[in-house]
Design a protein around this motif. Sequence first.
Motif, short mmCIF file in Angstrom:
data_model
loop_
_atom_site.label_atom_id
_atom_site.label_comp_id
_atom_site.label_asym_id
_atom_site.label_seq_id
_atom_site.Cartn_x
_atom_site.Cartn_y
_atom_site.Cartn_z
N ILE A 282 -6.71 16.28 4.76
CA ILE A 282 -7.91 15.98 5.52
C ILE A 282 -7.68 14.65 6.25
O ILE A 282 -7.46 13.62 5.61
N MET A 283 -7.72 14.67 7.58
CA MET A 283 -7.53 13.45 8.34
C MET A 283 -8.69 12.51 8.11
O MET A 283 -9.86 12.91 8.14
N ASN A 284 -8.38 11.24 7.89
CA ASN A 284 -9.40 10.21 7.71
C ASN A 284 -9.40 9.27 8.91
O ASN A 284 -8.33 8.79 9.32
N ILE A 285 -10.56 9.01 9.44
CA ILE A 285 -10.71 8.03 10.52
C ILE A 285 -11.80 7.05 10.10
O ILE A 285 -12.92 7.45 9.76
N PHE B 224 -10.38 1.28 15.38
CA PHE B 224 -10.38 2.43 14.48
C PHE B 224 -9.06 2.48 13.73
O PHE B 224 -8.00 2.12 14.26
N LEU B 225 -9.12 2.95 12.48
CA LEU B 225 -7.92 3.25 11.71
C LEU B 225 -7.89 4.76 11.48
O LEU B 225 -8.83 5.33 10.93
N MET B 226 -6.80 5.38 11.89
CA MET B 226 -6.65 6.82 11.74
C MET B 226 -5.49 7.11 10.79
O MET B 226 -4.36 6.67 11.02
N ASP B 227 -5.78 7.82 9.72
CA ASP B 227 -4.77 8.26 8.76
C ASP B 227 -4.46 9.72 9.06
O ASP B 227 -5.27 10.61 8.78
N THR B 228 -3.29 9.97 9.63
CA THR B 228 -2.92 11.34 10.02
C THR B 228 -2.34 12.14 8.87
O THR B 228 -2.07 13.33 9.01
N PHE C 124 -2.49 4.99 12.30
CA PHE C 124 -2.62 4.43 13.65
C PHE C 124 -3.83 3.49 13.63
O PHE C 124 -4.94 3.92 13.34
N LEU C 125 -3.60 2.23 13.97
CA LEU C 125 -4.67 1.25 14.06
C LEU C 125 -4.85 0.87 15.52
O LEU C 125 -3.92 0.39 16.17
N PHE C 126 -6.08 1.09 16.05
CA PHE C 126 -6.35 0.88 17.47
C PHE C 126 -7.23 -0.34 17.70
O PHE C 126 -8.28 -0.49 17.07
N PHE D 177 -1.80 -0.41 17.71
CA PHE D 177 -1.91 -0.31 19.16
C PHE D 177 -2.90 -1.35 19.68
O PHE D 177 -4.01 -1.48 19.15
N THR D 178 -2.51 -2.07 20.71
CA THR D 178 -3.41 -3.01 21.39
C THR D 178 -3.39 -2.69 22.87
O THR D 178 -2.35 -2.80 23.52
#
Length: 250
Positions: free
Chosen positions: A7-10, A18-22, A27-29, A48-49
């Motif tokens: 289950i993807m967590n955002i 946002f932090l996205m756990d794939t 991925f940290l935006f 990512f910046t």
Amino acid sequence: RLITEFIMNITYIGHSGFLMDTGSAYFLFDYYNGIIPEMDTSKPLIVFTSHKHQDHFNPGIFRLADIYPGTLFVLAKGVPYKNLAVKYSKNIASQGDFKNILPVKKDISLDVILSNGEKLGIRTLRSTDEGVAFLLLYNGKRYYHAGDLNLWIWDSETEEYNRNMEKRYITEMEKLKGMEIDIAFVPLDPRLGDNAYAGLKTFLSYVHCKHVFPMHCWGNYGIIDSFIEEYPEYKEQIVKILYENQCYRF
């Protein structure tokens, strides 16, 4: 046979962060403020910046390289990093190089191999303000973070300025036309008044997006409900944000 599905967590950290756990990578935006959730050190972290504005970039992000040694920083060209990375990260300072920092220009496409051996496709779009927007392809899924790429129509600006702004925004949206996007993060800025909905509405008219997180709301999350009321056809796609550090599972 037992079948398990990740289950993807955002996590919405705040503003455009946002932090996205794939499942296999984080991925940290556009982090600039707030609490970053604890992460699994065995997974690669990509930070990512999109540009150097204060509400999108906090130089303290370089501290993450000491906690998560495999961190890759993908920074829009113009984001300062050399002195700051050394100042905030003992790990980066001791290495004497910046091999884990990747500055990216506008309108580029490249592939990088992460520390887990998987490929990440990175494409950038030209912002209508400063920096870039990120379009990512990873494990067959496509993700988009707009940064400050938005339809910035201001009542205080001239008609010529706003016409040019619309032209520039449409030019970028044409690059996404018809694309299937799984997760998107797109500005919905209440400061624009009656023009606040225009950028998000235009984006949704160009792409097929499963889940869209409105961002850059300056804490006024009621504008998300207002957008849905105005455009109910997008109700199932729009993710409602209520508070910072809210976590979503897909």
